[in-house]
Design a protein around this motif. Sequence first.
Motif, PDB file in Angstrom:
ATOM      1  N   GLY A 173       1.339   5.767  11.627  1.00 47.46           N
ATOM      2  CA  GLY A 173      -0.396   5.278  11.682  1.00 47.46           C
ATOM      3  C   GLY A 173      -1.880   6.181  10.777  1.00 47.46           C
ATOM      4  N   GLY A 174      -1.810   7.552  11.433  1.00 52.23           N
ATOM      5  CA  GLY A 174      -2.787   8.177  11.477  1.00 52.23           C
ATOM      6  C   GLY A 174      -2.594   8.252   9.645  1.00 52.23           C
ATOM      7  N   ILE A 175      -1.275   8.888   9.119  1.00 51.62           N
ATOM      8  CA  ILE A 175      -1.800   9.267   7.584  1.00 51.62           C
ATOM      9  C   ILE A 175      -1.678   7.579   7.234  1.00 51.62           C
ATOM     10  N   CYS A 176      -0.992   6.783   7.335  1.00 50.29           N
ATOM     11  CA  CYS A 176      -1.239   5.571   6.628  1.00 50.29           C
ATOM     12  C   CYS A 176      -2.689   5.301   6.747  1.00 50.29           C
ATOM     13  N   ALA A 177      -3.950   5.101   7.849  1.00 46.64           N
ATOM     14  CA  ALA A 177      -4.928   5.307   7.454  1.00 46.64           C
ATOM     15  C   ALA A 177      -6.094   6.505   7.188  1.00 46.64           C
ATOM     16  N   PHE A 178      -5.109   7.224   6.586  1.00 55.12           N
ATOM     17  CA  PHE A 178      -5.740   8.717   4.925  1.00 55.12           C
ATOM     18  C   PHE A 178      -5.607   7.965   4.096  1.00 55.12           C
ATOM     19  N   THR A 179      -3.910   7.654   3.606  1.00 56.17           N
ATOM     20  CA  THR A 179      -3.348   7.198   2.970  1.00 56.17           C
ATOM     21  C   THR A 179      -4.127   5.975   2.095  1.00 56.17           C
ATOM     22  N   ALA A 180      -4.089   5.037   3.338  1.00 54.08           N
ATOM     23  CA  ALA A 180      -5.732   3.885   2.547  1.00 54.08           C
ATOM     24  C   ALA A 180      -6.905   4.149   1.854  1.00 54.08           C
ATOM     25  N   ALA A 181      -7.400   5.226   2.550  1.00 52.77           N
ATOM     26  CA  ALA A 181      -8.794   5.691   1.597  1.00 52.77           C
ATOM     27  C   ALA A 181      -9.036   6.409   0.566  1.00 52.77           C
TER      28      ALA A 181
END
Length: 169
Positions: free
Chosen positions: A109-117
């Motif tokens: 979920g942490g890399i997902c958050a970064f990828t979204a931004a």
Amino acid sequence: RDWWVYVPAQYNAERPACVMVFQDGGGPKNYIPAAFDNMIFKGELPVTVGIFINPGHFADGRSNRSVEYDTLSNKYVRFLLEEILPEVEKTTKLRHDAAARAISGASSGGICAFTAAYERPDQFSKVLSWVGSFTNIQNGPDFKQGGHNYAGMVRKGPVKPIRVFLQDG
């Protein structure tokens, strides 16, 4: 998929609220609202709506978490922008500027958050990543597209207006 929305008591329908999205939202939905309430009351946080999203599932019931969260693409952030946020806005006014939108998650979920931004810095400018899985989990058809590539991509790519807090331990 399961997802939840938390609208703080201080929300005023006359004024759009800030937004914070939480991946793997089933856990954070149980404790973040109290933290939001306390911080908003103390003036430490603007009025912020929490959106808590669990990953989807394949037709056979298996979790789609890794595909959604670990893939380096704009698909997940498009899902947020085209499906989830418009649904929330049917009942709650949200701000649309990136400075008023944050996204967070732990592990994948942490890399997902970064990828979204990273994919849409015009929509999300604040990232909170707890032990983000910046590693080669979803590596693509030629085995080279994994999250381990972000170090080079960030260093060599254009500067993006994103504030990122990475926690690891």
